[in-house]
Design a protein around this motif. Structure first.
Motif, PDB file in Angstrom:
ATOM      1  N   HIS A 520       5.188  21.258 -26.203  1.00 17.43           N
ATOM      2  CA  HIS A 520       6.448  21.095 -26.937  1.00 17.43           C
ATOM      3  C   HIS A 520       6.494  22.093 -28.077  1.00 17.43           C
ATOM      4  N   ARG A 521       7.607  22.803 -28.180  1.00 19.80           N
ATOM      5  CA  ARG A 521       7.829  23.709 -29.297  1.00 19.80           C
ATOM      6  C   ARG A 521       8.822  23.079 -30.258  1.00 19.80           C
ATOM      7  N   ASP A 522       8.428  22.962 -31.520  1.00 22.87           N
ATOM      8  CA  ASP A 522       9.289  22.383 -32.551  1.00 22.87           C
ATOM      9  C   ASP A 522       9.529  23.453 -33.610  1.00 22.87           C
ATOM     10  N   LEU A 523      10.758  23.980 -33.636  1.00 19.73           N
ATOM     11  CA  LEU A 523      11.139  24.981 -34.617  1.00 19.73           C
ATOM     12  C   LEU A 523      11.819  24.269 -35.778  1.00 19.73           C
ATOM     13  N   ARG A 524      11.224  24.287 -36.933  1.00 18.35           N
ATOM     14  CA  ARG A 524      11.693  23.466 -38.047  1.00 18.35           C
ATOM     15  C   ARG A 524      12.994  23.972 -38.664  1.00 18.35           C
ATOM     16  N   ARG A 525      13.452  25.167 -38.239  1.00 16.27           N
ATOM     17  CA  ARG A 525      14.736  25.649 -38.737  1.00 16.27           C
ATOM     18  C   ARG A 525      15.912  24.939 -38.070  1.00 16.27           C
ATOM     19  N   THR A 526      15.671  24.202 -37.013  1.00 16.32           N
ATOM     20  CA  THR A 526      16.737  23.499 -36.308  1.00 16.32           C
ATOM     21  C   THR A 526      16.273  22.099 -35.961  1.00 16.32           C
ATOM     22  N   GLN A 527      17.235  21.179 -35.825  1.00 18.72           N
ATOM     23  CA  GLN A 527      16.922  19.807 -35.441  1.00 18.72           C
ATOM     24  C   GLN A 527      17.110  19.563 -33.949  1.00 18.72           C
ATOM     25  N   LEU A 528      17.514  20.601 -33.207  1.00 17.02           N
ATOM     26  CA  LEU A 528      17.796  20.412 -31.787  1.00 17.02           C
ATOM     27  C   LEU A 528      16.539  20.139 -30.963  1.00 17.02           C
ATOM     28  N   ASP A 529      15.380  20.584 -31.453  1.00 13.86           N
ATOM     29  CA  ASP A 529      14.156  20.380 -30.676  1.00 13.86           C
ATOM     30  C   ASP A 529      13.212  19.398 -31.366  1.00 13.86           C
ATOM     31  N   ASP A 530      13.717  18.600 -32.309  1.00 11.45           N
ATOM     32  CA  ASP A 530      12.881  17.599 -32.963  1.00 11.45           C
ATOM     33  C   ASP A 530      12.661  16.412 -32.027  1.00 11.45           C
ATOM     34  N   GLY A 531      11.627  15.640 -32.323  1.00 16.64           N
ATOM     35  CA  GLY A 531      11.369  14.413 -31.577  1.00 16.64           C
ATOM     36  C   GLY A 531      10.469  14.647 -30.380  1.00 16.64           C
ATOM     37  N   PRO A 532       9.571  13.690 -30.096  1.00 14.14           N
ATOM     38  CA  PRO A 532       8.663  13.827 -28.955  1.00 14.14           C
ATOM     39  C   PRO A 532       9.401  13.596 -27.639  1.00 14.14           C
ATOM     40  N   PRO A 533       8.805  13.983 -26.527  1.00 16.01           N
ATOM     41  CA  PRO A 533       9.432  13.735 -25.228  1.00 16.01           C
ATOM     42  C   PRO A 533       9.436  12.242 -24.902  1.00 16.01           C
ATOM     43  N   THR A 534      10.400  11.839 -24.122  1.00 15.65           N
ATOM     44  CA  THR A 534      10.486  10.438 -23.716  1.00 15.65           C
ATOM     45  C   THR A 534       9.493  10.159 -22.602  1.00 15.65           C
ATOM     46  N   GLY A 535       9.008   8.927 -22.543  1.00 16.90           N
ATOM     47  CA  GLY A 535       8.061   8.542 -21.515  1.00 16.90           C
ATOM     48  C   GLY A 535       6.685   8.288 -22.094  1.00 16.90           C
ATOM     49  N   ALA A 536       5.740   8.111 -21.212  1.00 12.16           N
ATOM     50  CA  ALA A 536       4.369   7.768 -21.614  1.00 12.16           C
ATOM     51  C   ALA A 536       3.582   9.028 -21.933  1.00 12.16           C
ATOM     52  N   TRP A 537       3.898   9.628 -23.060  1.00  9.19           N
ATOM     53  CA  TRP A 537       3.202  10.831 -23.487  1.00  9.19           C
ATOM     54  C   TRP A 537       2.480  10.552 -24.806  1.00  9.19           C
ATOM     55  N   VAL A 538       1.252  11.032 -24.894  1.00  8.76           N
ATOM     56  CA  VAL A 538       0.446  10.868 -26.100  1.00  8.76           C
ATOM     57  C   VAL A 538       0.053  12.253 -26.605  1.00  8.76           C
ATOM     58  N   GLU A 539       0.296  12.481 -27.890  1.00  5.76           N
ATOM     59  CA  GLU A 539      -0.027  13.791 -28.457  1.00  5.76           C
ATOM     60  C   GLU A 539      -1.535  13.982 -28.532  1.00  5.76           C
ATOM     61  N   HIS A 540      -1.993  15.113 -28.015  1.00  2.00           N
ATOM     62  CA  HIS A 540      -3.418  15.428 -28.027  1.00  2.00           C
ATOM     63  C   HIS A 540      -3.763  16.514 -29.037  1.00  2.00           C
ATOM     64  N   TRP A 541      -2.854  17.472 -29.220  1.00  5.06           N
ATOM     65  CA  TRP A 541      -3.175  18.613 -30.086  1.00  5.06           C
ATOM     66  C   TRP A 541      -1.893  19.127 -30.720  1.00  5.06           C
TER      67      TRP A 541
END
Length: 560
Positions: A520-541
């Protein structure tokens, strides 16, 4: 202008910064991704451009065919990225050659000649044409906005080269309508293979208008030859598509329709404002000279040397205005016709204004060169502290070092510029090409300073290589041998960077084959890509790098 000096400028200009660096933008990585898919894939990849499993319908395949051929031939010797960049030399050589000969043919015509002296002694048409042709190439080299684009592997350098070739075809048609129609038609068809049919249709319309209003003997048969040759070249792509699977063709065509609907819109105030702000610097110093040409020849705009580039320039304005979002990829097509117009303006400037332009060029490029050396000294020694701090704010954690060969090349370029500037000030030469030569040599000198003194720092700021290597390491730790990663909120260009630098293999969107990992790429200049993906995903890194504090990448694993 001395032949050796012109060729030296051309070689230095295109050679500097072409090799020994990473891709500097997502567009370049996307081009390398398309070339990689052509090299690794079958015939489908050659006819339907794609990268990291996504259809790339914004551009045509021709520029990437040339890049893929170089990669096939020289990959083992140079590496894929360096081999692909050799295509930039092809487009640069085609553009400069076409501009030179187009200007030469227009400038040696009777109506373009300067006033004949009462007792003779004026320049001969051939000599005058060669001088203006030299000026056009020098002005092309001195244009600010295109210097980086000409060193990138994408469709823009090819599109500019074919636009210049179309201008040469129209200039040739003034003396030989049949040959000119054939050359212009081939160039327009090649433009369709590079940037798609939309922009090529506007250039075709401009060429037909020129044939019917300006070209002598531009009869219906020659106009039909122009259209037929353009269609024949452009048809290579759709005919070749017929050899690909039906489902792939349908998917690519759907992607093309989506892109067409997304990128075509009515002119917006924001787009017009962007054009107004960027046109001035991007097309400098062409637009003041081109405007002076139109003013000087305002009573004779139908003459071929004014009308031919003016018609092509006007033809590119509507597609630029309806593009959404507007970018420099549309401005770049305005450069070839403006070069021709500016060349005729450079020879008709009043002496006081001509001298002012020369002094402005000398002062501007000299100050920028002095600033470049001061910042390089601050970056490598830490003195003065404020200048060093301003550099390291852009490249935090960067360890600068002095490379003797690079410093020697930069010093040679600076000394060469100083000698040329002193020659202009001390000798006051009467040559009409001196202003264009100052612009070309000054910008070439600055570009060489950037790629010799600051190339490691620019690479450090813009490269994704360390981050992609770390992502690859994390993937191997989680699922050794895994080749399936989903990209979340990531464009094909960004995914191409990770594929190029880290060998990350992304699954195509909507492929129906779920992966255990997601990036997942999160560019902090925009809110369009904020938030984790939906579903059973766990952040590892989670990671990034200091030079891009506003950009964060997260690696998820399905189901923990």
């Amino acid at each position: 202008f001395p032949r050796w000096a012109l060729f030296a400028l051309l070689v230095i200009y295109i050679g500097a910064g072409l090799f020994c660096r990473d891709p500097w933008s997502g567009d370049v990585a996307l081009g390398l991704g398309i070339i990689a898919s052509m090299v690794e894939g079958g015939s489908t990849a050659w006819w339907l451009p794609s990268a990291v499993g996504e259809w790339i319908a914004e551009e045509g395949p021709l520029p990437f065919w040339v890049g893929a051929i170089f990669v096939h031939a020289l990959d083992e010797l140079l590496g894929d990225a360096q081999a692909a960049r050799l295509s930039c030399i092809v487009w640069f050589a085609l553009a400069t050659t076409a501009l030179w000969y187009a200007t030469y043919r227009l400038a040696r015509r009777t109506e373009a000649q300067p006033v004949t002296f009462a007792f003779g002694g004026e320049a001969q048409p051939r000599d005058y044409g060669r001088m203006l042709a030299d000026i056009s190439v020098l002005l092309f080299l001195g244009t600010l906005g295109i210097v980086i684009r000409l060193h990138e592997v994408n469709a823009e350098p090819a599109a500019m080269a074919f636009t210049a070739l179309a201008l040469y075809g129209l200039a040739l048609a003034l003396d030989s309508p049949r040959r000119g129609a054939l050359v212009a038609g081939i160039a327009i068809g090649a433009l369709a293979l590079s940037r798609g049919p939309w922009i090529a249709l506007w250039l075709l319309a401009a060429a037909l208008i020129a044939f019917r209003t300006i070209v002598p003997q531009g009869d219906r048969r020659n106009a039909l030859l122009l259209v037929a040759s353009a269609i024949a070249i452009a048809a290579i792509w759709p005919v070749g598509m017929l050899t690909t699977p039906l489902q792939a063709r349908e998917e690519f065509f759907d992607a093309w329709l989506v892109n067409a609907k997304r990128t075509l819109d009515w002119p917006q105030p924001a787009s017009l404002g962007w054009i107004a702000q960027n046109f001035v610097w991007y097309c400098w110093p062409l637009w003041p000279l081109a405007a002076w040409t139109l003013f000087s020849w305002r009573h004779a705009l139908r003459l071929p040397h004014i009308a031919v580039p003016l018609i092509v320039f006007i033809a590119f304005l509507p597609p630029m205005l309806v593009q959404s979002p507007v970018s420099d990829s549309s401005l770049i097509l305005l450069i070839p016709p403006m070069v021709l117009l500016a060349a005729f303006g450079a020879t008709s400037l009043r002496r006081s204004l001509d001298s002012l332009v020369d002094w402005l060029a000398i002062a501007t490029f000299s100050l920028f060169a002095l600033a470049a050396w001061m910042y390089f000294f601050a970056m490598t020694t830490g003195t003065p502290p404020k200048m060093a701090a301003s550099v390291f704010r852009l490249v935090p954690g960067f360890s600068a070092e002095i490379r003797p060969i690079a410093v020697a090349l930069a010093a040679a370029a600076s000394i060469g510029w100083l000698v040329f500037a002193v020659w202009r000030i001390a000798r006051r030469p009467p040559m009409l090409w001196r202003g264009a030569a100052l612009a070309a040599s000054g910008l070439t000198m600055l570009w060489l300073l950037v790629v010799t003194l600051f190339l490691p720092a620019v690479n450090y700021n813009r490269t994704y290589a360390p981050l992609a290597a770390e992502v690859r390491r994390q993937i191997d730790l989680l699922t050794p041998g895994s080749t399936c990663v989903e990209g979340y909120r990531m464009s094909a260009a960004v995914k191409s960077l990770f594929a190029y630098h880290g060998g990350v293999r992304f699954t195509p969107p909507d492929s129906g084959s779920p992966c255990d990992l997601m990036l997942h790429r999160d560019l902090r200049r925009t809110q369009l890509d904020d938030g984790p993906p939906t579903g059973a995903w766990v952040e590892h890194w989670q990671g990034g790098w200091a030079a891009r504090p506003d950009e964060v990448f997260r690696l998820y694993r399905r189901g923990g």
